[in-house]
Design a protein around this motif. Structure first.
Motif, PDB file in Angstrom:
ATOM      1  N   GLN A   1     -19.961  -3.131 -34.208  1.00 49.73           N
ATOM      2  CA  GLN A   1     -19.567  -3.682 -33.031  1.00 49.73           C
ATOM      3  C   GLN A   1     -18.121  -2.766 -33.349  1.00 49.73           C
ATOM      4  OE1 GLN A   1     -16.934  -7.366 -31.488  1.00 49.73           O
ATOM      5  NE2 GLN A   1     -19.410  -7.890 -31.542  1.00 49.73           N
ATOM      6  N   ALA A   2     -17.675  -2.687 -34.423  1.00 48.72           N
ATOM      7  CA  ALA A   2     -16.371  -1.913 -34.716  1.00 48.72           C
ATOM      8  C   ALA A   2     -16.999  -0.282 -34.154  1.00 48.72           C
ATOM      9  CB  ALA A   2     -15.785  -2.370 -36.374  1.00 48.72           C
ATOM     10  N   PHE A   3     -17.753   0.185 -34.217  1.00 48.68           N
ATOM     11  CA  PHE A   3     -17.817   1.294 -34.536  1.00 48.68           C
ATOM     12  C   PHE A   3     -18.547   1.964 -33.224  1.00 48.68           C
ATOM     13  CE2 PHE A   3     -16.563   1.353 -38.776  1.00 48.68           C
ATOM     14  CZ  PHE A   3     -15.727   2.002 -39.213  1.00 48.68           C
ATOM     15  N   TRP A   4     -18.858   1.107 -32.048  1.00 47.12           N
ATOM     16  CA  TRP A   4     -19.199   1.209 -31.132  1.00 47.12           C
ATOM     17  C   TRP A   4     -19.608   1.867 -30.278  1.00 47.12           C
ATOM     18  CZ3 TRP A   4     -20.152  -4.639 -28.423  1.00 47.12           C
ATOM     19  CH2 TRP A   4     -21.813  -4.984 -28.884  1.00 47.12           C
ATOM     20  N   SER A   5     -18.295   2.654 -30.025  1.00 44.75           N
ATOM     21  CA  SER A   5     -17.220   3.699 -28.838  1.00 44.75           C
ATOM     22  C   SER A   5     -17.099   5.038 -29.751  1.00 44.75           C
ATOM     23  CB  SER A   5     -16.201   2.938 -28.074  1.00 44.75           C
ATOM     24  OG  SER A   5     -15.296   2.747 -28.463  1.00 44.75           O
ATOM     25  N   THR A   6     -18.028   5.211 -30.474  1.00 45.57           N
ATOM     26  CA  THR A   6     -17.257   6.234 -31.750  1.00 45.57           C
ATOM     27  C   THR A   6     -18.533   7.333 -31.588  1.00 45.57           C
ATOM     28  OG1 THR A   6     -16.388   8.305 -33.010  1.00 45.57           O
ATOM     29  CG2 THR A   6     -16.845   5.464 -33.867  1.00 45.57           C
ATOM     30  N   ASP A   7     -19.116   8.268 -31.907  1.00 42.66           N
ATOM     31  CA  ASP A   7     -19.472   9.273 -32.443  1.00 42.66           C
ATOM     32  C   ASP A   7     -19.785   9.613 -33.694  1.00 42.66           C
ATOM     33  OD1 ASP A   7     -18.096  10.802 -31.739  1.00 42.66           O
ATOM     34  OD2 ASP A   7     -19.696  12.431 -30.295  1.00 42.66           O
ATOM     35  N   ARG A   8     -18.449   9.267 -34.558  1.00 43.54           N
ATOM     36  CA  ARG A   8     -18.142   9.424 -35.377  1.00 43.54           C
ATOM     37  C   ARG A   8     -19.178   8.643 -36.712  1.00 43.54           C
ATOM     38  NH1 ARG A   8     -12.278  10.582 -36.754  1.00 43.54           N
ATOM     39  NH2 ARG A   8     -13.125  11.742 -38.803  1.00 43.54           N
ATOM     40  N   VAL A   9     -19.316   7.579 -36.427  1.00 41.06           N
ATOM     41  CA  VAL A   9     -20.143   6.784 -37.958  1.00 41.06           C
ATOM     42  C   VAL A   9     -21.673   6.100 -36.754  1.00 41.06           C
ATOM     43  CG1 VAL A   9     -19.794   4.226 -38.289  1.00 41.06           C
ATOM     44  CG2 VAL A   9     -17.558   5.584 -38.207  1.00 41.06           C
ATOM     45  N   LEU A  10     -22.725   6.965 -37.456  1.00 35.02           N
ATOM     46  CA  LEU A  10     -24.020   5.859 -37.407  1.00 35.02           C
ATOM     47  C   LEU A  10     -24.065   5.089 -38.400  1.00 35.02           C
ATOM     48  CD1 LEU A  10     -26.913   6.549 -36.038  1.00 35.02           C
ATOM     49  CD2 LEU A  10     -27.317   7.958 -38.206  1.00 35.02           C
ATOM     50  N   THR A  11     -24.786   3.877 -37.543  1.00 38.29           N
ATOM     51  CA  THR A  11     -24.705   2.714 -38.118  1.00 38.29           C
ATOM     52  C   THR A  11     -26.403   2.177 -38.354  1.00 38.29           C
ATOM     53  OG1 THR A  11     -24.459   1.299 -36.312  1.00 38.29           O
ATOM     54  CG2 THR A  11     -22.209   1.443 -37.496  1.00 38.29           C
ATOM     55  N   VAL A  12     -26.646   1.718 -39.287  1.00 38.48           N
ATOM     56  CA  VAL A  12     -28.259   1.263 -39.771  1.00 38.48           C
ATOM     57  C   VAL A  12     -28.080   0.328 -40.158  1.00 38.48           C
ATOM     58  CG1 VAL A  12     -30.410   2.618 -40.024  1.00 38.48           C
ATOM     59  CG2 VAL A  12     -28.117   4.098 -39.607  1.00 38.48           C
ATOM     60  N   SER A  13     -28.854  -0.163 -39.923  1.00 39.91           N
ATOM     61  CA  SER A  13     -29.409  -1.637 -40.528  1.00 39.91           C
ATOM     62  C   SER A  13     -30.773  -2.262 -40.420  1.00 39.91           C
ATOM     63  CB  SER A  13     -28.106  -3.347 -39.857  1.00 39.91           C
ATOM     64  OG  SER A  13     -28.116  -4.102 -40.116  1.00 39.91           O
ATOM     65  N   PHE A  14     -31.488  -2.936 -41.454  1.00 38.65           N
ATOM     66  CA  PHE A  14     -32.431  -2.965 -41.220  1.00 38.65           C
ATOM     67  C   PHE A  14     -32.367  -4.534 -41.587  1.00 38.65           C
ATOM     68  CE2 PHE A  14     -32.394   1.022 -42.813  1.00 38.65           C
ATOM     69  CZ  PHE A  14     -34.130   1.590 -43.105  1.00 38.65           C
ATOM     70  N   HIS A  15     -32.885  -5.595 -41.019  1.00 33.35           N
ATOM     71  CA  HIS A  15     -32.488  -7.080 -40.666  1.00 33.35           C
ATOM     72  C   HIS A  15     -33.935  -8.237 -39.918  1.00 33.35           C
ATOM     73  CE1 HIS A  15     -31.173  -5.466 -37.036  1.00 33.35           C
ATOM     74  NE2 HIS A  15     -31.044  -6.280 -36.275  1.00 33.35           N
ATOM     75  N   LYS A  16     -33.911  -9.207 -40.112  1.00 37.17           N
ATOM     76  CA  LYS A  16     -34.394  -9.820 -39.830  1.00 37.17           C
ATOM     77  C   LYS A  16     -34.216 -10.247 -38.164  1.00 37.17           C
ATOM     78  CE  LYS A  16     -36.661 -14.859 -38.907  1.00 37.17           C
ATOM     79  NZ  LYS A  16     -38.047 -14.401 -39.298  1.00 37.17           N
ATOM     80  N   TYR A  17     -34.822  -9.897 -37.240  1.00 35.86           N
ATOM     81  CA  TYR A  17     -34.815 -10.674 -36.386  1.00 35.86           C
ATOM     82  C   TYR A  17     -35.501 -11.428 -35.458  1.00 35.86           C
ATOM     83  CZ  TYR A  17     -33.735  -9.720 -31.352  1.00 35.86           C
ATOM     84  OH  TYR A  17     -33.252  -9.415 -30.138  1.00 35.86           O
ATOM     85  N   ASP A  18     -34.933 -12.495 -35.404  1.00 35.02           N
ATOM     86  CA  ASP A  18     -35.435 -13.525 -34.394  1.00 35.02           C
ATOM     87  C   ASP A  18     -34.501 -14.118 -33.599  1.00 35.02           C
ATOM     88  OD1 ASP A  18     -36.526 -15.682 -32.985  1.00 35.02           O
ATOM     89  OD2 ASP A  18     -37.296 -16.288 -35.290  1.00 35.02           O
TER      90      ASP A  18
END
Ligand code: ZL4
Ligand code: CA
Ligand code: ZN
Length: 390
Positions: A188-205
């Motif tokens: 969320q903190a870097f939602w509006s920039t292309d200077r950070v690419l975030t990648v999360s692996f997680h349990k999703y439900d």
């Protein structure tokens, strides 16, 4: 006695403050800063501390934390006391800033937050000043904290503060999160920039697992004028993922992301609640598989900031983070998988006294991630990367 040699050709810095370890979230709360003591004891028993530059983390200043967090929130964090949860004049703010069972108000809360945050800011600055190629803060990695809200055991988002430092020197920073929970605060903190690419692996439900965000198609707001569109990558998983599938998936996803995005630095959150038998987690990873992700991330040879995160079975958290420290020092092949007799709190590692105990068959969950599902995830990530240029 054991002694690990300094790695050749690069420096590893270790950032910690023992005062962090002494804080208590309260009786039966799953988050136990004491797991950091256990980690440090293992690292020292193996003599790994001789191979790194050790720094006593200083407290992050109010101004440093205000680079991300709102002043109202920091002011509240700075002045709250245990007992305020039940004080009428504080109740508006307790609710507004989301304090409660998950994020209790305990003794020394502000000190705890500023110390773990200071460790990550220091670590990032070491990388920026070319004083280290790899910097480690196992007390950091608190990825759920928002600008003006505590969430999921996290109060100050040290990762965001670390990335903001790295952005002063690097046009693009990649963030990788292997905690079993979604790295929502950093995303969320870097939602509006292309200077950070975030990648999360997680349990999703969505309805049954915290925080309920991080679906595959949750890729950042796709408004045409938002440069951050497509720069959040989410890898939602089901219960019971095993070593082989996870390592394969990690290689496929992270390999493609680094190749496309060409970051100048990487921040890796190593939440250890993705290990099998974790009190809150639901994956089946062994310590070696968790470590294999760290090893693969290191192969890119980029400045690397490594932080901790979740992890609720302290003996396994400390095994994983000690093993990962050895990987970062290229000493994993030379240290003895049997835990040294000299380690403090040795009884915690019995009856096997192994760094790599086999997962208990009793607590193992069925793998609900068929090959076809994982292949679909990789395919989607490739499609998403078509929108991204390094
Ligand atoms: C506890 O036993 O899913 C907190 C939290 C405190 C002690 C006494 C209070 C008992 C499990 C969790 C009541 C607790 C009820 N105590 C907590 C929706 C929830 C609302 C709060 O690894 N209740 C919230 C947060 C997750 C929710 C996970 C992961 C952090 C990280 C990075 C954060 N919150 C349901 C739960 C206990 C507790 C026992 C607990 N909380 C388990 N999962 C959550 O990603 C560091
Ligand atoms: Ca994650
Ligand atoms: Zn977690």
């Amino acid at each position: 006695t054991y002694q690990v040699a300094r790695p050749k050709g690069y420096r590893v810095s270790w950032h910690a403050n023992p005062a962090v370890e002494a804080h208590h979230f309260g009786q039966s709360h799953p988050m136990k800063p004491w797991r950091l003591t256990l980690t440090k004891q293992l690292v020292m028993a193996y003599g790994m501390h001789h191979a790194m530059d050790l720094y006593l983390a200083r407290a992050a200043t109010y101004e440093e934390m205000a680079e991300f967090h709102e002043a109202d929130y920091l002011d509240f964090l700075r002045q709250v006391m245990p007992g305020d949860m039940d004080r009428a004049e504080q109740s508006d703010n307790v609710v507004r800033f989301n304090f409660g069972d998950d994020c209790p108000i305990f003794d020394g809360l502000y000190n705890y937050c500023s110390l773990y945050a200071g460790g990550t800011v220091d670590a990032a600055r070491k990388l920026c000043n070319d004083q280290a190629e790899i910097a480690i803060n196992w007390s950091g990695g608190l990825h759920h904290a928002k600008k003006a809200e505590a969430s999921g055991f996290c109060y100050v988002n040290d990762i965001v503060l670390g990335i903001l430092q790295l952005l002063r020197h690097h046009p693009r920073v990649m963030y990788i999160d292997i905690d079993v929970h979604h790295g929502d605060g950093v995303e969320q903190a870097f939602w509006s920039t292309d200077r950070v690419l975030t990648v999360s692996f997680h349990k999703y439900d969505k309805d049954n697992f915290f925080p309920g965000t991080g679906a595959l198609d949750d890729t950042g707001p796709t408004h045409p004028l938002n440069p951050g569109a497509h720069h959040s990558i989410n890898v939602p998983l089901n219960d019971g993922i095993d070593d082989e599938s996870y390592i394969q998936l990690y290689h496929d996803v992270i390999g493609a992301c680094v190749e496309t995005y060409r970051p100048g630095a990487i921040v890796l959150q190593c939440g250890a609640d993705s290990l099998g038998c974790d009190r809150l987690g639901c994956f089946n990873l062994n310590v070696r598989a968790h470590g294999a992700c760290v090893a693969f991330t290191k192969t890119f040879g980029l400045p690397l900031l490594v932080v901790g995160g979740g992890g609720y079975t302290p003996r396994n958290v400390s095994r994983a983070w000690a093993h990962e420290t050895s990987i970062l020092l290229e000493a994993d092949q030379i240290i003895d998988p049997t835990i040294p007799d000299s380690v403090a709190f040795r009884t915690h590692f019995g009856p096997d006294y192994s760094l790599f105990p086999p997962l208990s068959e009793i607590r193992k969950l069925e793998n609900k991630n068929p090959r076809s599902y994982l292949a679909g995830l990789v395919e989607s990530v490739h499609e998403q990367l078509r929108y991204i240029k390094g």
